[in-house]
Scaffold this motif. Structure first.
Motif, PDB file in Angstrom:
ATOM      1  N   TYR A  58     -93.455-104.913  65.310  1.00  0.00           N
ATOM      2  CA  TYR A  58     -92.888-103.587  65.192  1.00  0.00           C
ATOM      3  C   TYR A  58     -93.917-102.589  65.671  1.00  0.00           C
ATOM      4  O   TYR A  58     -95.087-102.890  65.811  1.00  0.00           O
ATOM      5  CB  TYR A  58     -92.493-103.276  63.749  1.00  0.00           C
ATOM      6  N   TYR A  59     -93.448-101.413  65.932  1.00  0.00           N
ATOM      7  CA  TYR A  59     -94.353-100.330  66.286  1.00  0.00           C
ATOM      8  C   TYR A  59     -93.850 -99.064  65.638  1.00  0.00           C
ATOM      9  O   TYR A  59     -92.671 -98.907  65.357  1.00  0.00           O
ATOM     10  CB  TYR A  59     -94.435-100.160  67.800  1.00  0.00           C
ATOM     11  N   ASP A  60     -94.735 -98.157  65.365  1.00  0.00           N
ATOM     12  CA  ASP A  60     -94.371 -96.908  64.732  1.00  0.00           C
ATOM     13  C   ASP A  60     -93.635 -96.011  65.715  1.00  0.00           C
ATOM     14  O   ASP A  60     -93.988 -95.935  66.895  1.00  0.00           O
ATOM     15  CB  ASP A  60     -95.604 -96.178  64.204  1.00  0.00           C
ATOM     16  N   VAL A  61     -92.655 -95.324  65.205  1.00  0.00           N
ATOM     17  CA  VAL A  61     -91.952 -94.294  65.967  1.00  0.00           C
ATOM     18  C   VAL A  61     -92.440 -92.952  65.459  1.00  0.00           C
ATOM     19  O   VAL A  61     -92.417 -92.704  64.248  1.00  0.00           O
ATOM     20  CB  VAL A  61     -90.429 -94.412  65.786  1.00  0.00           C
ATOM     21  N   THR A  62     -92.897 -92.118  66.352  1.00  0.00           N
ATOM     22  CA  THR A  62     -93.428 -90.816  65.941  1.00  0.00           C
ATOM     23  C   THR A  62     -92.624 -89.687  66.570  1.00  0.00           C
ATOM     24  O   THR A  62     -92.013 -89.850  67.627  1.00  0.00           O
ATOM     25  CB  THR A  62     -94.907 -90.670  66.343  1.00  0.00           C
ATOM     26  N   ARG A  63     -92.620 -88.573  65.894  1.00  0.00           N
ATOM     27  CA  ARG A  63     -91.951 -87.369  66.363  1.00  0.00           C
ATOM     28  C   ARG A  63     -92.876 -86.177  66.136  1.00  0.00           C
ATOM     29  O   ARG A  63     -93.611 -86.133  65.150  1.00  0.00           O
ATOM     30  CB  ARG A  63     -90.637 -87.146  65.609  1.00  0.00           C
ATOM     31  N   TYR A  64     -92.805 -85.203  67.044  1.00  0.00           N
ATOM     32  CA  TYR A  64     -93.641 -84.015  66.943  1.00  0.00           C
ATOM     33  C   TYR A  64     -92.831 -82.764  67.267  1.00  0.00           C
ATOM     34  O   TYR A  64     -91.922 -82.788  68.105  1.00  0.00           O
ATOM     35  CB  TYR A  64     -94.818 -84.095  67.921  1.00  0.00           C
ATOM     36  N   ALA A  65     -93.202 -81.697  66.610  1.00  0.00           N
ATOM     37  CA  ALA A  65     -92.656 -80.406  66.988  1.00  0.00           C
ATOM     38  C   ALA A  65     -93.192 -80.042  68.362  1.00  0.00           C
ATOM     39  O   ALA A  65     -94.324 -80.376  68.708  1.00  0.00           O
ATOM     40  CB  ALA A  65     -93.055 -79.349  65.964  1.00  0.00           C
ATOM     41  N   ASP A  66     -92.382 -79.361  69.149  1.00  0.00           N
ATOM     42  CA  ASP A  66     -92.799 -78.988  70.502  1.00  0.00           C
ATOM     43  C   ASP A  66     -94.096 -78.182  70.485  1.00  0.00           C
ATOM     44  O   ASP A  66     -94.913 -78.296  71.398  1.00  0.00           O
ATOM     45  CB  ASP A  66     -91.699 -78.180  71.180  1.00  0.00           C
ATOM     46  N   SER A  67     -94.281 -77.385  69.457  1.00  0.00           N
ATOM     47  CA  SER A  67     -95.437 -76.490  69.406  1.00  0.00           C
ATOM     48  C   SER A  67     -96.758 -77.230  69.215  1.00  0.00           C
ATOM     49  O   SER A  67     -97.826 -76.646  69.428  1.00  0.00           O
ATOM     50  CB  SER A  67     -95.261 -75.473  68.281  1.00  0.00           C
ATOM     51  N   VAL A  68     -96.699 -78.505  68.821  1.00  0.00           N
ATOM     52  CA  VAL A  68     -97.941 -79.228  68.547  1.00  0.00           C
ATOM     53  C   VAL A  68     -98.114 -80.465  69.417  1.00  0.00           C
ATOM     54  O   VAL A  68     -99.135 -81.161  69.318  1.00  0.00           O
ATOM     55  CB  VAL A  68     -98.039 -79.634  67.062  1.00  0.00           C
ATOM     56  N   LYS A  69     -97.136 -80.757  70.251  1.00  0.00           N
ATOM     57  CA  LYS A  69     -97.243 -81.950  71.097  1.00  0.00           C
ATOM     58  C   LYS A  69     -98.501 -81.902  71.957  1.00  0.00           C
ATOM     59  O   LYS A  69     -98.844 -80.876  72.536  1.00  0.00           O
ATOM     60  CB  LYS A  69     -96.003 -82.057  71.995  1.00  0.00           C
ATOM     61  N   GLY A  70     -99.176 -83.029  72.001  1.00  0.00           N
ATOM     62  CA  GLY A  70    -100.402 -83.123  72.780  1.00  0.00           C
ATOM     63  C   GLY A  70    -101.647 -82.783  71.994  1.00  0.00           C
ATOM     64  O   GLY A  70    -102.761 -83.099  72.431  1.00  0.00           O
ATOM     65  N   ARG A  71    -101.485 -82.140  70.842  1.00  0.00           N
ATOM     66  CA  ARG A  71    -102.647 -81.769  70.027  1.00  0.00           C
ATOM     67  C   ARG A  71    -102.656 -82.476  68.674  1.00  0.00           C
ATOM     68  O   ARG A  71    -103.721 -82.680  68.097  1.00  0.00           O
ATOM     69  CB  ARG A  71    -102.692 -80.269  69.787  1.00  0.00           C
ATOM     70  N   PHE A  72    -101.490 -82.819  68.157  1.00  0.00           N
ATOM     71  CA  PHE A  72    -101.379 -83.470  66.859  1.00  0.00           C
ATOM     72  C   PHE A  72    -101.038 -84.940  67.067  1.00  0.00           C
ATOM     73  O   PHE A  72    -100.241 -85.281  67.942  1.00  0.00           O
ATOM     74  CB  PHE A  72    -100.264 -82.833  66.021  1.00  0.00           C
ATOM     75  N   THR A  73    -101.639 -85.771  66.228  1.00  0.00           N
ATOM     76  CA  THR A  73    -101.343 -87.203  66.254  1.00  0.00           C
ATOM     77  C   THR A  73    -101.160 -87.700  64.831  1.00  0.00           C
ATOM     78  O   THR A  73    -102.067 -87.570  64.007  1.00  0.00           O
ATOM     79  CB  THR A  73    -102.469 -87.999  66.927  1.00  0.00           C
ATOM     80  N   ILE A  74    -100.002 -88.250  64.564  1.00  0.00           N
ATOM     81  CA  ILE A  74     -99.705 -88.790  63.240  1.00  0.00           C
ATOM     82  C   ILE A  74     -99.879 -90.303  63.272  1.00  0.00           C
ATOM     83  O   ILE A  74     -99.566 -90.954  64.267  1.00  0.00           O
ATOM     84  CB  ILE A  74     -98.280 -88.396  62.797  1.00  0.00           C
ATOM     85  N   SER A  75    -100.379 -90.846  62.181  1.00  0.00           N
ATOM     86  CA  SER A  75    -100.555 -92.292  62.092  1.00  0.00           C
ATOM     87  C   SER A  75    -100.469 -92.722  60.638  1.00  0.00           C
ATOM     88  O   SER A  75    -100.560 -91.887  59.724  1.00  0.00           O
ATOM     89  CB  SER A  75    -101.881 -92.729  62.713  1.00  0.00           C
ATOM     90  N   TYR A  76    -100.282 -94.015  60.442  1.00  0.00           N
ATOM     91  CA  TYR A  76    -100.159 -94.545  59.085  1.00  0.00           C
ATOM     92  C   TYR A  76    -100.927 -95.847  58.999  1.00  0.00           C
ATOM     93  O   TYR A  76    -100.704 -96.760  59.798  1.00  0.00           O
ATOM     94  CB  TYR A  76     -98.691 -94.767  58.722  1.00  0.00           C
ATOM     95  N   ASP A  77    -101.839 -95.899  58.048  1.00  0.00           N
ATOM     96  CA  ASP A  77    -102.607 -97.111  57.795  1.00  0.00           C
ATOM     97  C   ASP A  77    -101.910 -97.864  56.663  1.00  0.00           C
ATOM     98  O   ASP A  77    -102.040 -97.503  55.496  1.00  0.00           O
ATOM     99  CB  ASP A  77    -104.048 -96.762  57.413  1.00  0.00           C
ATOM    100  N   LYS A  78    -101.173 -98.893  57.056  1.00  0.00           N
ATOM    101  CA  LYS A  78    -100.381 -99.627  56.082  1.00  0.00           C
ATOM    102  C   LYS A  78    -101.249-100.331  55.043  1.00  0.00           C
ATOM    103  O   LYS A  78    -100.881-100.431  53.882  1.00  0.00           O
ATOM    104  CB  LYS A  78     -99.492-100.645  56.809  1.00  0.00           C
ATOM    105  N   ALA A  79    -102.396-100.808  55.451  1.00  0.00           N
ATOM    106  CA  ALA A  79    -103.276-101.529  54.535  1.00  0.00           C
ATOM    107  C   ALA A  79    -103.828-100.612  53.451  1.00  0.00           C
ATOM    108  O   ALA A  79    -104.053-101.038  52.320  1.00  0.00           O
ATOM    109  CB  ALA A  79    -104.415-102.180  55.306  1.00  0.00           C
ATOM    110  N   LYS A  80    -104.047 -99.356  53.817  1.00  0.00           N
ATOM    111  CA  LYS A  80    -104.630 -98.406  52.864  1.00  0.00           C
ATOM    112  C   LYS A  80    -103.602 -97.477  52.241  1.00  0.00           C
ATOM    113  O   LYS A  80    -103.934 -96.707  51.342  1.00  0.00           O
ATOM    114  CB  LYS A  80    -105.703 -97.564  53.569  1.00  0.00           C
ATOM    115  N   ASN A  81    -102.380 -97.520  52.729  1.00  0.00           N
ATOM    116  CA  ASN A  81    -101.334 -96.602  52.256  1.00  0.00           C
ATOM    117  C   ASN A  81    -101.749 -95.143  52.467  1.00  0.00           C
ATOM    118  O   ASN A  81    -101.584 -94.302  51.578  1.00  0.00           O
ATOM    119  CB  ASN A  81    -101.019 -96.833  50.771  1.00  0.00           C
TER     120      ASN A  81
END
Length: 135
Positions: free
Chosen positions: A59-82
């Motif tokens: 599987y891979y994460d699906v991410t979404r961003y507001a237009d105003s922050v695309k290219g500058r913000f990166t969301i991620s999730y560390d499943k092992a650490k919650n």
């Protein structure tokens, strides 16, 4: 009970970077739908990033961003650490806001992706962490 705790905010200069963290205790990590919102004084809370992932097999994460922050913000999730992260680069004064993390109960491929930026999608919220960008 799900508890979300944000950290990592502070006072930063324009052009700088920071990483916000959201520790998600008690949240289902087998499949997760989580988001970052922000609220500036006098403005409505807005969704800036969302992430959907988990499940068995490849599987891979699906991410979404507001237009105003695309290219500058990166969301991620560390499943092992919650822990969910929000990396913010090239900070701007308009990024100044209280940042909140949120977690959804209803989490599936049909309902979450098109609704990631609506506050009503999320059942759990953190207390927020302040980000101030100023020279």
């Amino acid at each position: 009970e799900v508890q979300l705790v944000e950290s990592g905010g502070g006072l930063l200069q324009p052009g700088g970077s920071l990483r916000l963290s959201c520790a998600a205790a008690g949240y289902n990590t087998n499949r997760y739908c989580m988001g970052w919102f922000r609220q500036a004084p006098g403005k409505e809370r807005e969704g800036v990033a969302g992430i959907f992932g988990g499940g068995g097999g490849n599987y891979y994460d699906v991410t979404r961003y507001a237009d105003s922050v695309k290219g500058r913000f990166t969301i991620s999730y560390d499943k092992a650490k919650n822990i969910m992260y929000l990396q913010i680069d090239s900070l701007k004064p308009e990024d100044t806001a209280m940042y909140y993390c949120a977690a959804a109960v209803r989490c599936d491929t049909l309902s979450y992706p098109p609704n990631w930026n609506f506050a009503s999608t999320y059942a759990y919220w953190g207390q927020g962490t302040q980000v101030t960008v100023s020279s």
